[in-house]
Write an enzyme that holds these catalytic residues in place. Structure first.
Site, PDB file in Angstrom:
ATOM      1  N   ARG A  75      10.601-106.894  -5.657  1.00  0.00           N
ATOM      2  CA  ARG A  75      11.145-106.954  -4.289  1.00  0.00           C
ATOM      3  C   ARG A  75      12.432-107.790  -4.314  1.00  0.00           C
ATOM      4  NH1 ARG A  75       6.957-109.579  -0.441  1.00  0.00           N
ATOM      5  NH2 ARG A  75       5.928-107.558  -0.449  1.00  0.00           N
ATOM      6  N   ARG A 144      10.503-116.674   2.345  1.00  0.00           N
ATOM      7  CA  ARG A 144      10.759-115.288   1.911  1.00  0.00           C
ATOM      8  C   ARG A 144      12.120-114.805   2.408  1.00  0.00           C
ATOM      9  NH1 ARG A 144       5.835-112.603   0.780  1.00  0.00           N
ATOM     10  NH2 ARG A 144       4.426-114.100  -0.163  1.00  0.00           N
ATOM     11  N   LYS A 208       2.906-118.465   2.003  1.00  0.00           N
ATOM     12  CA  LYS A 208       4.201-117.826   2.263  1.00  0.00           C
ATOM     13  C   LYS A 208       4.817-118.351   3.565  1.00  0.00           C
ATOM     14  CE  LYS A 208       2.365-113.645   2.420  1.00  0.00           C
ATOM     15  NZ  LYS A 208       2.054-112.239   2.704  1.00  0.00           N
ATOM     16  N   LYS A 210       7.990-117.400   6.573  1.00  0.00           N
ATOM     17  CA  LYS A 210       8.909-116.338   7.003  1.00  0.00           C
ATOM     18  C   LYS A 210       9.813-116.773   8.160  1.00  0.00           C
ATOM     19  CE  LYS A 210       5.813-112.720   5.463  1.00  0.00           C
ATOM     20  NZ  LYS A 210       5.006-111.559   5.824  1.00  0.00           N
ATOM     21  N   CYS A 433       2.584 -99.379   6.535  1.00  0.00           N
ATOM     22  CA  CYS A 433       2.740-100.207   5.331  1.00  0.00           C
ATOM     23  C   CYS A 433       2.524 -99.340   4.092  1.00  0.00           C
ATOM     24  CB  CYS A 433       1.731-101.339   5.357  1.00  0.00           C
ATOM     25  SG  CYS A 433       0.055-100.746   5.049  1.00  0.00           S
ATOM     26  N   CYS A 439      -1.048-100.876  -3.327  1.00  0.00           N
ATOM     27  CA  CYS A 439      -1.444-102.175  -2.766  1.00  0.00           C
ATOM     28  C   CYS A 439      -2.891-102.504  -3.138  1.00  0.00           C
ATOM     29  CB  CYS A 439      -1.281-102.185  -1.258  1.00  0.00           C
ATOM     30  SG  CYS A 439      -1.792-103.781  -0.594  1.00  0.00           S
ATOM     31  N   CYS A 478      -4.881-102.354   5.992  1.00  0.00           N
ATOM     32  CA  CYS A 478      -5.814-103.492   6.067  1.00  0.00           C
ATOM     33  C   CYS A 478      -5.310-104.444   7.145  1.00  0.00           C
ATOM     34  CB  CYS A 478      -5.935-104.169   4.695  1.00  0.00           C
ATOM     35  SG  CYS A 478      -4.687-105.430   4.371  1.00  0.00           S
ATOM     36  N   CYS A 482       1.105-105.724   7.493  1.00  0.00           N
ATOM     37  CA  CYS A 482       2.448-105.675   6.908  1.00  0.00           C
ATOM     38  C   CYS A 482       3.450-104.838   7.703  1.00  0.00           C
ATOM     39  CB  CYS A 482       2.373-105.198   5.459  1.00  0.00           C
ATOM     40  SG  CYS A 482       1.441-106.339   4.423  1.00  0.00           S
TER      41      CYS A 482
HETATM   42 FE1  SRM Z   1       2.755-107.832   3.312  1.00  0.00          FE
HETATM   43  C1  SRM Z   1       0.494-108.888   1.032  1.00  0.00           C
HETATM   44  C2  SRM Z   1       3.560-105.224   1.377  1.00  0.00           C
HETATM   45  C3  SRM Z   1       5.493-107.340   5.203  1.00  0.00           C
HETATM   46  C4  SRM Z   1       1.407-109.842   5.721  1.00  0.00           C
HETATM   47  N1  SRM Z   1       2.156-107.198   1.489  1.00  0.00           N
HETATM   48  C5  SRM Z   1       1.240-107.808   0.685  1.00  0.00           C
HETATM   49  C6  SRM Z   1       1.212-107.158  -0.696  1.00  0.00           C
HETATM   50  C7  SRM Z   1       2.180-107.882  -1.564  1.00  0.00           C
HETATM   51  C8  SRM Z   1      -0.174-107.055  -1.353  1.00  0.00           C
HETATM   52  C9  SRM Z   1      -0.553-108.151  -2.281  1.00  0.00           C
HETATM   53  O1  SRM Z   1      -0.676-109.324  -1.859  1.00  0.00           O
HETATM   54  O2  SRM Z   1      -0.756-107.874  -3.455  1.00  0.00           O
HETATM   55  C10 SRM Z   1       1.728-105.739  -0.318  1.00  0.00           C
HETATM   56  C11 SRM Z   1       2.407-104.981  -1.439  1.00  0.00           C
HETATM   57  C12 SRM Z   1       2.158-103.513  -1.292  1.00  0.00           C
HETATM   58  C13 SRM Z   1       2.946-102.695  -2.233  1.00  0.00           C
HETATM   59  O3  SRM Z   1       2.340-101.997  -3.069  1.00  0.00           O
HETATM   60  O4  SRM Z   1       4.161-102.676  -2.150  1.00  0.00           O
HETATM   61  C14 SRM Z   1       2.560-106.055   0.910  1.00  0.00           C
HETATM   62  N2  SRM Z   1       4.314-106.589   3.219  1.00  0.00           N
HETATM   63  C15 SRM Z   1       4.415-105.518   2.395  1.00  0.00           C
HETATM   64  C16 SRM Z   1       5.596-104.650   2.780  1.00  0.00           C
HETATM   65  C17 SRM Z   1       6.270-103.991   1.585  1.00  0.00           C
HETATM   66  C18 SRM Z   1       5.115-103.601   3.790  1.00  0.00           C
HETATM   67  C19 SRM Z   1       6.026-102.427   4.023  1.00  0.00           C
HETATM   68  O5  SRM Z   1       5.501-101.317   3.923  1.00  0.00           O
HETATM   69  O6  SRM Z   1       7.195-102.606   4.337  1.00  0.00           O
HETATM   70  C20 SRM Z   1       6.449-105.683   3.530  1.00  0.00           C
HETATM   71  C21 SRM Z   1       7.359-106.446   2.610  1.00  0.00           C
HETATM   72  C22 SRM Z   1       8.190-107.434   3.365  1.00  0.00           C
HETATM   73  C23 SRM Z   1       9.227-108.131   2.530  1.00  0.00           C
HETATM   74  O7  SRM Z   1      10.216-107.489   2.195  1.00  0.00           O
HETATM   75  O8  SRM Z   1       9.047-109.329   2.252  1.00  0.00           O
HETATM   76  C24 SRM Z   1       5.367-106.632   4.040  1.00  0.00           C
HETATM   77  N3  SRM Z   1       3.400-108.540   5.115  1.00  0.00           N
HETATM   78  C25 SRM Z   1       4.504-108.111   5.781  1.00  0.00           C
HETATM   79  C26 SRM Z   1       4.437-108.524   7.158  1.00  0.00           C
HETATM   80  C27 SRM Z   1       5.463-108.188   8.234  1.00  0.00           C
HETATM   81  C28 SRM Z   1       6.559-109.212   8.366  1.00  0.00           C
HETATM   82  O9  SRM Z   1       6.622-110.171   7.598  1.00  0.00           O
HETATM   83  O10 SRM Z   1       7.363-109.031   9.264  1.00  0.00           O
HETATM   84  C29 SRM Z   1       3.240-109.217   7.320  1.00  0.00           C
HETATM   85  C30 SRM Z   1       2.658-109.742   8.648  1.00  0.00           C
HETATM   86  C31 SRM Z   1       3.376-110.926   9.184  1.00  0.00           C
HETATM   87  C32 SRM Z   1       2.793-112.191   8.673  1.00  0.00           C
HETATM   88  O11 SRM Z   1       3.159-112.611   7.584  1.00  0.00           O
HETATM   89  O12 SRM Z   1       1.921-112.736   9.343  1.00  0.00           O
HETATM   90  C33 SRM Z   1       2.609-109.235   6.019  1.00  0.00           C
HETATM   91  N4  SRM Z   1       1.247-109.169   3.353  1.00  0.00           N
HETATM   92  C34 SRM Z   1       0.823-109.857   4.464  1.00  0.00           C
HETATM   93  C35 SRM Z   1      -0.342-110.626   4.104  1.00  0.00           C
HETATM   94  C36 SRM Z   1      -1.119-111.587   5.041  1.00  0.00           C
HETATM   95  C37 SRM Z   1      -0.494-112.944   5.057  1.00  0.00           C
HETATM   96  C38 SRM Z   1      -1.329-113.968   5.757  1.00  0.00           C
HETATM   97  O13 SRM Z   1      -0.799-114.745   6.544  1.00  0.00           O
HETATM   98  O14 SRM Z   1      -2.551-114.014   5.498  1.00  0.00           O
HETATM   99  C39 SRM Z   1      -0.620-110.348   2.755  1.00  0.00           C
HETATM  100  C40 SRM Z   1      -1.775-110.897   1.905  1.00  0.00           C
HETATM  101  C41 SRM Z   1      -1.507-112.242   1.367  1.00  0.00           C
HETATM  102  O15 SRM Z   1      -0.430-112.806   1.472  1.00  0.00           O
HETATM  103  O16 SRM Z   1      -2.460-112.778   0.809  1.00  0.00           O
HETATM  104  C42 SRM Z   1       0.399-109.420   2.325  1.00  0.00           C
HETATM  105 FE1  SF4 Z   2      -1.436-103.712   1.621  1.00  0.00          FE
HETATM  106 FE2  SF4 Z   2      -2.702-104.463   3.797  1.00  0.00          FE
HETATM  107 FE3  SF4 Z   2      -0.128-104.996   3.542  1.00  0.00          FE
HETATM  108 FE4  SF4 Z   2      -0.880-102.535   3.939  1.00  0.00          FE
HETATM  109  S1  SF4 Z   2      -1.192-104.238   5.366  1.00  0.00           S
HETATM  110  S2  SF4 Z   2       0.598-103.216   2.377  1.00  0.00           S
HETATM  111  S3  SF4 Z   2      -2.801-102.422   2.865  1.00  0.00           S
HETATM  112  S4  SF4 Z   2      -1.725-105.843   2.300  1.00  0.00           S
END
Ligand code: SRM
Ligand code: SF4
Length: 558
Positions: A75, A144, A208, A210, A433, A439, A478, A482
């Site tokens: 990324r 991030r 993390k 943001k 997502c 994922c 899930c 995201c």
């Molecule tokens: Fe996310 C984890 C994809 C935005 C909340 N997210 C992941 C992971 C890395 C899975 C992992 O931990 O192994 C996913 C990778 C999937 C893949 O195969 O690519 C993933 N997140 C994404 C992306 C690519 C979704 C998309 O389709 O665009 C976004 C990448 C953003 C970036 O460029 O940095 C993405 N993730 C978000 C957002 C939205 C935002 O930030 O505006 C959220 C919700 C907002 C927030 O943070 O509260 C988000 N992602 C999570 C979480 C839950 C975090 C938490 O507070 O518990 C996880 C799981 C974790 O961190 O343990 C996670």
């Molecule tokens: Fe993976 Fe859940 Fe984020 Fe979708 S919402 S990319 S299933 S961690």
């Protein structure tokens, strides 16, 4: 104030990582596995990398007693989401040579490439580096990618606000040189003293972090979903930037069955003006989270829990003590929309911008639409820059009047105009997502499934003559959220394969969360329910009433 003395395994790994080096170099050399050693899988996240496996073949390989089919996702760090045409060409070429070929625009305004095999990680990072692109701190327990509104208005300059994204990103970068040593063959310089990181110290943040910058009236970045949200306050007449309202403690993720977890919108704690003050405020918010955040339970470690644990008044006092000045009272502002402006639009410099709808941020060629080829051809003309939006879309920017037609003719040649014109309102307002197949946390499909579900929803909307309703729909595989489904008027959150929880009632401006409406729905029950809901919306909505507000008025969710 409640604290815990227990620490997670991630905390130990960070501490023992020798400045985020771990044993990554050894892991890379190990030819027995396509993956890295367990502890290194935690460390590489700080370098913008995730170890993944192809979940479509996991079971089959397990039956054959084969190792999982490992690959890596990278990324990039692109504060504010801006790159030049040369960088686009580089991303295109690297994606062809080293990854699946699909370029994925994320919900945080940057790019991911999937499917890198272990031996391709270093060449990939090295190629990016030649083009001044890196992946430092795009994952891991650090700040991030800083996102910034892409809202274009012909009355103000976005550059000044956009510069904040880069400055904030730079101030909050980890000090370790590990990335350069491991991936770019830089000379070994690990010296505890030289790498002293007064912000992140040895264990970085508990989780993390943001940051987003919004420019009212458009909340296209979902500013309140971020740990820190800056809301630009512009002078009404001159449109000059006066400063920012500061919101803290936003975060969306929840965990099924864990009632201690919840989505929370940021709370505005005040206003500040000069760049020095803003950077200081941000820096010290991170130090508070570093010192008081929960290091014993990663599910409860985001800033939102720290704030709710200690109280918002305590938080503000602690911040003012650390920065040494008081925040001003928040300034009035209004969000009236949350969207990307598709098609052509001119900015205050009289330069043209063209925004594409990119379904779920996925750029590739298929037999009907050669989007990736079209973008490469445009980039090769060297007449525009590229900008990514937080809705997973793409804008061509900085286009001179004299060059507009060149781009227009490529858009026509590749059928992009026709494609854009036939898209429904709901599709243009949709996001999913990644979820399967990469994922590791996915419980249900996301981007591979939403497009076909939308085709079925479009039929229902048409039946009730609602096809021009600007309804925001988002899906995740899930509850991590995201694609920010908790801020969608229709939110679908994966529970198990083929089953989703349906959420309703968020507003159009992104200032109200939705709520759980019905659980565990398969496709036919989702469509049946939406049919009922839309039929009611058609007959009972007030003129101009948004679907999210209607859901609340009808008390479908309370
Ligand atoms: Fe996310 C984890 C994809 C935005 C909340 N997210 C992941 C992971 C890395 C899975 C992992 O931990 O192994 C996913 C990778 C999937 C893949 O195969 O690519 C993933 N997140 C994404 C992306 C690519 C979704 C998309 O389709 O665009 C976004 C990448 C953003 C970036 O460029 O940095 C993405 N993730 C978000 C957002 C939205 C935002 O930030 O505006 C959220 C919700 C907002 C927030 O943070 O509260 C988000 N992602 C999570 C979480 C839950 C975090 C938490 O507070 O518990 C996880 C799981 C974790 O961190 O343990 C996670
Ligand atoms: Fe993976 Fe859940 Fe984020 Fe979708 S919402 S990319 S299933 S961690």
């Amino acid at each position: 104030m409640k604290t815990s003395s227990r620490i997670t395994k991630e905390e130990k790994i960070k501490k023992e990582s020798i400045g985020l080096r771990g044993t990554i170099l050894n892991s890379l050399l190990d030819e027995l596995s396509g993956g890295l050693y367990d502890k290194d899988q935690v460390i590489i996240k700080f370098h913008g990398l995730y170890q993944q496996d192809d979940r479509d073949v996991r079971e089959d390989r397990s039956k054959k007693k084969l190792e999982r089919l490992y690959s890596f996702m990278i990324r990039l760090r692109i504060p504010g989401g801006f790159i030049n045409h040369k960088q686009w060409i580089a991303i295109h070429n690297i994606s062809e040579e080293n990854s699946t070929g699909v370029i994925k625009i994320t919900t945080r305004q940057t790019i991911q490439l999937h499917g890198l095999i272990k031996s391709k990680i270093r060449p990939t990072i090295q190629s990016f580096n030649i083009h001044k692109l890196d992946s430092i701190a795009t994952c891991g327990d650090v700040n991030r990618n800083v996102v910034c509104s892409t809202y274009i208005d012909n009355k103000y300059s976005r550059e000044e606000i956009l510069n904040y994204a880069t400055k904030i990103s730079n101030v909050l970068l980890p000090k370790t040189r590990a990335y350069y040593e491991i991936w770019l063959n830089a000379k070994k310089i690990y010296e505890k003293k030289e790498e002293k990181d007064s912000l992140y110290k040895e264990t970085y943040l508990p989780r993390k972090f943001k940051i987003a910058i919004a420019i009212p009236p458009n909340n296209d970045v979902d500013v309140f979903a971020n740990d820190i949200g800056l809301i630009a306050i512009l002078d009404k007449k001159s449109k000059n930037l006066k400063g920012f309202n500061i919101s803290v403690g936003g975060g969306l993720s929840t965990t099924h069955g864990n009632s201690k977890t919840y989505s929370r919108l940021g709370t505005i704690i005040g206003f500040s003006d000069s760049e020095n003050k803003i950077l200081k405020i941000i820096y010290e918010i991170l130090t508070i989270q570093r010192d008081y955040g929960n290091r014993g339970d990663r599910k409860l470690a985001r800033l939102k829990y720290t704030i709710d644990n200690y109280g918002i008044n305590w938080f503000k006092n602690e911040l003012e003590n650390r920065i040494g000045f008081s925040l001003e009272k928040e300034k009035p502002f209004l969000f009236t929309e949350r969207r990307d402006y598709f098609g052509w639009i001119q900015d205050n410099q009289k330069l043209w911008n063209y925004t594409f709808f990119i379904e779920n941020g996925l750029i590739f060629d298929n037999k009907n639409l050669k989007l990736k080829s079209a973008l490469l051809k445009i980039a090769k003309h060297e007449i525009c820059s590229f900008s990514f939006t937080c809705n997973q879309n793409l804008t061509l920017t900085h286009i001179d009047e004299k060059n507009k037609n060149k781009i227009q003719s490529i858009l026509l040649e590749y059928g992009i105009h026709d494609y854009m014109n036939q898209l429904s309102f709901i599709r243009k307002n949709s996001m999913a997502c990644v979820a399967f197949n990469t994922c590791p946390l996915a419980l249900a499909e996301g981007q591979r499934y939403l497009p076909s579900l939308i085709s079925k929803i479009e039929i229902i909307l048409k039946k009730y003559k609602l096809e021009k309703e600007d309804i925001i729909i988002r899906m995740t595989g899930c509850p991590n959220g995201c694609s920010r489904p908790y801020l969608a008027e229709i939110g679908l959150i994966g529970v198990s394969y083929g089953k989703y929880n349906l959420y309703l009632g968020a507003n159009h401006e992104g200032t109200r969360l939705n709520k759980l409406y019905k659980k565990n729905m398969d496709e036919s029950s989702i469509l049946k329910e939406l049919d009922l809901i839309f039929s009611c919306f058609q007959t009972e909505k007030f003129s101009g009433e948004r679907f999210g507000n209607f859901s609340i008025r009808k008390k479908w969710v309370v």
